[in-house]
Design an enzyme around this catalytic site. Sequence first.
Site, PDB file in Angstrom:
ATOM      1  N   CYS A  92       1.004  -1.172   0.001  1.00  0.00           N
ATOM      2  CA  CYS A  92       0.016   0.049   0.020  1.00  0.00           C
ATOM      3  C   CYS A  92       0.862   1.293  -0.013  1.00  0.00           C
ATOM      4  O   CYS A  92       1.630   1.346   0.877  1.00  0.00           O
ATOM      5  CB  CYS A  92      -0.880   0.034   1.215  1.00  0.00           C
ATOM      6  N   CYS A  95      -0.788   4.407   2.509  1.00  0.00           N
ATOM      7  CA  CYS A  95      -0.625   4.117   3.800  1.00  0.00           C
ATOM      8  C   CYS A  95      -0.412   2.583   4.311  1.00  0.00           C
ATOM      9  O   CYS A  95       1.043   2.288   4.383  1.00  0.00           O
ATOM     10  CB  CYS A  95      -1.946   4.851   4.528  1.00  0.00           C
ATOM     11  N   SER A  96      -1.214   2.075   4.618  1.00  0.00           N
ATOM     12  CA  SER A  96      -0.843   0.681   5.338  1.00  0.00           C
ATOM     13  C   SER A  96      -2.219  -0.282   4.964  1.00  0.00           C
ATOM     14  O   SER A  96      -2.506  -0.977   5.716  1.00  0.00           O
ATOM     15  CB  SER A  96      -0.673   0.810   6.387  1.00  0.00           C
ATOM     16  N   CYS A  97      -2.994   0.055   4.054  1.00  0.00           N
ATOM     17  CA  CYS A  97      -4.272  -0.813   3.617  1.00  0.00           C
ATOM     18  C   CYS A  97      -4.009  -2.217   3.413  1.00  0.00           C
ATOM     19  O   CYS A  97      -2.754  -2.646   2.956  1.00  0.00           O
ATOM     20  CB  CYS A  97      -5.159  -0.312   2.367  1.00  0.00           C
TER      21      CYS A  97
END
Lengths: 197, 121
Positions: A92, A95-97
């Site tokens: 991702c 961000c950090s999906c």
Amino acid sequence: MELRVRALESLLVEKGYVDPPALDVLIETYEKQVGPRNGAAVVARAWSDPAFMQALRDDATAAIASMGFTGRQGEHMVAVENTPDTHNMVVCTLCSCYPWPVLGLPPAWYKSPAYRSRAVIEPRSVLGEFGVTLSGETAIRVWDSTAEVRYLVVPRRPEGTEGMDEADLACLVTRDSMVGTGLALTPEEARARGLLA
Amino acid sequence: MSAPDDARGKLLQSPGIPLSDDGPVFAEPWEAKAFALAVTCHERGLFAWHDWAQALGGTIAARPDMPYYRQWLATLEGLLAEIGTVPEAERLDRVDAWDRAARATPHGEPIVLGRDLEPHD
């Protein structure tokens, strides 16, 4: 940080948005119950049951939900299947999906700026650093997760696993293999790690 | 982690890739609480998850060196202020109140808001 969180929590409780016991349940769920074993069960079933593999290709969200794993944010799941020609890898960049329902919360490296940028620019060398060397014939596809779409890599089924049942197969499926930074373990590797009897 | 030790060592040396990752999901309790607060606020309809991801991405881009759950908390504070649920001034007042309560609490006792306002013996 502790005080900042307490401040926010107490205000949200007073305003009626947050119920403290429910917060604890949610934390317990993500710390202890949701984790890559869910994803491993999905992959093991896909390896064992061609009809389920097809269902996963057609509508991964529904196929995964049929095993009882559903997302909290209404995210759409897509399964990407490794083949001799194509290796899939997930990042991702924003961000950090991450596919929480099947993999739990992401490891630290997944959230790091270095992985988020380098996975896209030089996936082959990042894979090499994870100990994965692919033949030059194998193309690498990098999938960028979003808030709406999360990817689950279906790693290739290792050779020599023909007689194994779903429960044993799931022991071969590591978290990294479902993010695409690893391969599924061989039965020998899984035994050496004490994951398989 | 499936990387052999030498590859792991190499990655550990690359700037910014924290490969010693197989510890607990949350390093400290406040991280878990911050995580759960954001998920709960979303579930209560305060913001769409898409907007959360955009905002978190913005924080990460603006402050890439900040630890992840600090970025997470800063994003939540900012988003709740932006939509008016928890205005910045109200939040800072409350942080102050907790800070005063913490200072007024003897070691080993639970911190209670307003403790600093209680009469002392």
